[in-house]
Write a protein that holds these residues in place. Sequence first.
Motif, PDB file in Angstrom:
ATOM      1  N   THR A 186       3.633 -24.066  -0.817  1.00  0.00           N
ATOM      2  CA  THR A 186       4.817 -23.374  -0.300  1.00  0.00           C
ATOM      3  C   THR A 186       5.355 -22.377  -1.319  1.00  0.00           C
ATOM      4  O   THR A 186       5.687 -21.231  -0.987  1.00  0.00           O
ATOM      5  CB  THR A 186       5.910 -24.391   0.064  1.00  0.00           C
ATOM      6  OG1 THR A 186       5.420 -25.256   1.089  1.00  0.00           O
ATOM      7  CG2 THR A 186       7.172 -23.693   0.543  1.00  0.00           C
ATOM      8  N   SER A 187       5.420 -22.792  -2.583  1.00  0.00           N
ATOM      9  CA  SER A 187       5.945 -21.904  -3.630  1.00  0.00           C
ATOM     10  C   SER A 187       5.037 -20.703  -3.847  1.00  0.00           C
ATOM     11  O   SER A 187       5.511 -19.579  -4.040  1.00  0.00           O
ATOM     12  CB  SER A 187       6.114 -22.681  -4.941  1.00  0.00           C
ATOM     13  OG  SER A 187       7.107 -23.680  -4.796  1.00  0.00           O
ATOM     14  N   LEU A 188       3.721 -20.924  -3.824  1.00  0.00           N
ATOM     15  CA  LEU A 188       2.786 -19.808  -3.989  1.00  0.00           C
ATOM     16  C   LEU A 188       3.007 -18.741  -2.913  1.00  0.00           C
ATOM     17  O   LEU A 188       3.071 -17.547  -3.203  1.00  0.00           O
ATOM     18  CB  LEU A 188       1.346 -20.315  -3.909  1.00  0.00           C
ATOM     19  CG  LEU A 188       0.737 -20.897  -5.188  1.00  0.00           C
ATOM     20  CD1 LEU A 188      -0.588 -21.583  -4.873  1.00  0.00           C
ATOM     21  CD2 LEU A 188       0.519 -19.806  -6.223  1.00  0.00           C
ATOM     22  N   VAL A 189       3.128 -19.180  -1.676  1.00  0.00           N
ATOM     23  CA  VAL A 189       3.291 -18.231  -0.568  1.00  0.00           C
ATOM     24  C   VAL A 189       4.657 -17.545  -0.650  1.00  0.00           C
ATOM     25  O   VAL A 189       4.777 -16.337  -0.407  1.00  0.00           O
ATOM     26  CB  VAL A 189       3.115 -18.948   0.778  1.00  0.00           C
ATOM     27  CG1 VAL A 189       3.457 -18.017   1.934  1.00  0.00           C
ATOM     28  CG2 VAL A 189       1.685 -19.458   0.919  1.00  0.00           C
ATOM     29  N   GLN A 190       5.712 -18.294  -0.986  1.00  0.00           N
ATOM     30  CA  GLN A 190       7.045 -17.700  -1.077  1.00  0.00           C
ATOM     31  C   GLN A 190       7.115 -16.653  -2.185  1.00  0.00           C
ATOM     32  O   GLN A 190       7.783 -15.625  -2.037  1.00  0.00           O
ATOM     33  CB  GLN A 190       8.092 -18.786  -1.351  1.00  0.00           C
ATOM     34  CG  GLN A 190       8.389 -19.679  -0.170  1.00  0.00           C
ATOM     35  CD  GLN A 190       9.373 -20.769  -0.538  1.00  0.00           C
ATOM     36  OE1 GLN A 190       9.465 -21.198  -1.691  1.00  0.00           O
ATOM     37  NE2 GLN A 190      10.124 -21.238   0.449  1.00  0.00           N
ATOM     38  N   GLN A 191       6.421 -16.907  -3.290  1.00  0.00           N
ATOM     39  CA  GLN A 191       6.568 -16.029  -4.453  1.00  0.00           C
ATOM     40  C   GLN A 191       5.534 -14.892  -4.468  1.00  0.00           C
ATOM     41  O   GLN A 191       5.878 -13.742  -4.702  1.00  0.00           O
ATOM     42  CB  GLN A 191       6.483 -16.866  -5.735  1.00  0.00           C
ATOM     43  CG  GLN A 191       7.640 -17.851  -5.870  1.00  0.00           C
ATOM     44  CD  GLN A 191       7.463 -18.859  -6.976  1.00  0.00           C
ATOM     45  OE1 GLN A 191       6.881 -18.567  -8.011  1.00  0.00           O
ATOM     46  NE2 GLN A 191       7.940 -20.078  -6.764  1.00  0.00           N
ATOM     47  N   PHE A 192       4.269 -15.215  -4.208  1.00  0.00           N
ATOM     48  CA  PHE A 192       3.234 -14.164  -4.224  1.00  0.00           C
ATOM     49  C   PHE A 192       3.080 -13.472  -2.862  1.00  0.00           C
ATOM     50  O   PHE A 192       2.448 -12.435  -2.756  1.00  0.00           O
ATOM     51  CB  PHE A 192       1.889 -14.740  -4.652  1.00  0.00           C
ATOM     52  CG  PHE A 192       1.775 -15.020  -6.112  1.00  0.00           C
ATOM     53  CD1 PHE A 192       1.477 -14.007  -7.016  1.00  0.00           C
ATOM     54  CD2 PHE A 192       1.984 -16.299  -6.606  1.00  0.00           C
ATOM     55  CE1 PHE A 192       1.369 -14.266  -8.376  1.00  0.00           C
ATOM     56  CE2 PHE A 192       1.883 -16.571  -7.960  1.00  0.00           C
ATOM     57  CZ  PHE A 192       1.578 -15.550  -8.854  1.00  0.00           C
ATOM     58  N   VAL A 193       3.565 -14.108  -1.803  1.00  0.00           N
ATOM     59  CA  VAL A 193       3.646 -13.566  -0.454  1.00  0.00           C
ATOM     60  C   VAL A 193       2.285 -13.439   0.234  1.00  0.00           C
ATOM     61  O   VAL A 193       2.068 -14.024   1.289  1.00  0.00           O
ATOM     62  CB  VAL A 193       4.364 -12.192  -0.431  1.00  0.00           C
ATOM     63  CG1 VAL A 193       4.453 -11.665   1.009  1.00  0.00           C
ATOM     64  CG2 VAL A 193       5.759 -12.308  -1.043  1.00  0.00           C
TER      65      VAL A 193
END
Length: 288
Positions: A186-193
């Motif tokens: 979830t954090s990877l997708v939220q931050q790197f998009v």
Amino acid sequence: MSRSTIDPIVTPKCTATVKETSYDLSPEQAGNAAIISAVAVGRGLPARAVTIALATAEQESKLINVDYGHADSLGLFQQRPSQDWGSEEEVQDPLYATNKFYDALVKVKNYRSLPITVAAQKVQRSAYPEAYAQHEDMARNFASGLTGNTPGGINCRLRGISDPGTDDEAIDESTSPEDAAERLKTSLVQQFVSVQVSSREVSDQHSERAVWEVRVGSRGENSAAVAQRNWAVASWGVASAGRYNVVAVATKQKQWIRSESGKAWQADRELSTADRLGADSDVVIRVG
């Protein structure tokens, strides 16, 4: 990744090395620096923007997401709800606070070529603008490593996940590896998009715990930009290791292993075939 190989007296820290010059942050600070860098990479901003943001956050909060500050200032960038930066809850969310900082920075004309004190001051309007400059060298090193401009420039030496004294920011040992992997995805997708992520349970001969693996792909693209982005993701994995119980990070060429982090990044040729994680994926991050 056996606990027995981890130095029990190791002092947790993360180091950014560029051309034999190194700077250290605590795992909590490095985890916040990783967010600040990943958001910039996801938005397509240059490493200079990360340097400005890291120097600013170091001066404002010591790169700690604090719940206090001057007047009503809060969070990493000491943003003030009364000055329309957002609600108290929002400015203490590192992802929100970082995006708000960049929203303001990109409106500063020629911010890439301005002195760091000038660029940061136009966003922050601090009473002590010259203070940002003292953190520029540290910020430049971490920005270079975390954005992938210096491949393998980030290394963290950490205790084992179950060892006493593990960093306070780490998720609880009772959190299952599957849940840890979901949080990390979830954090990877939220931050790197724009990253493609998948996860699965894997066997790991070195770990006493179950291990889940998060794989990050690039839709088959192959370019210098993708290679740099992959190193940005891999460096994020190492800098965030204390936060997500990461036990190993691998690119197609090199690998970081938590229990052997004194060796920093090891080339595949230095590892046994069984220990190589990244052969068929751009970046592999294992959590335990």
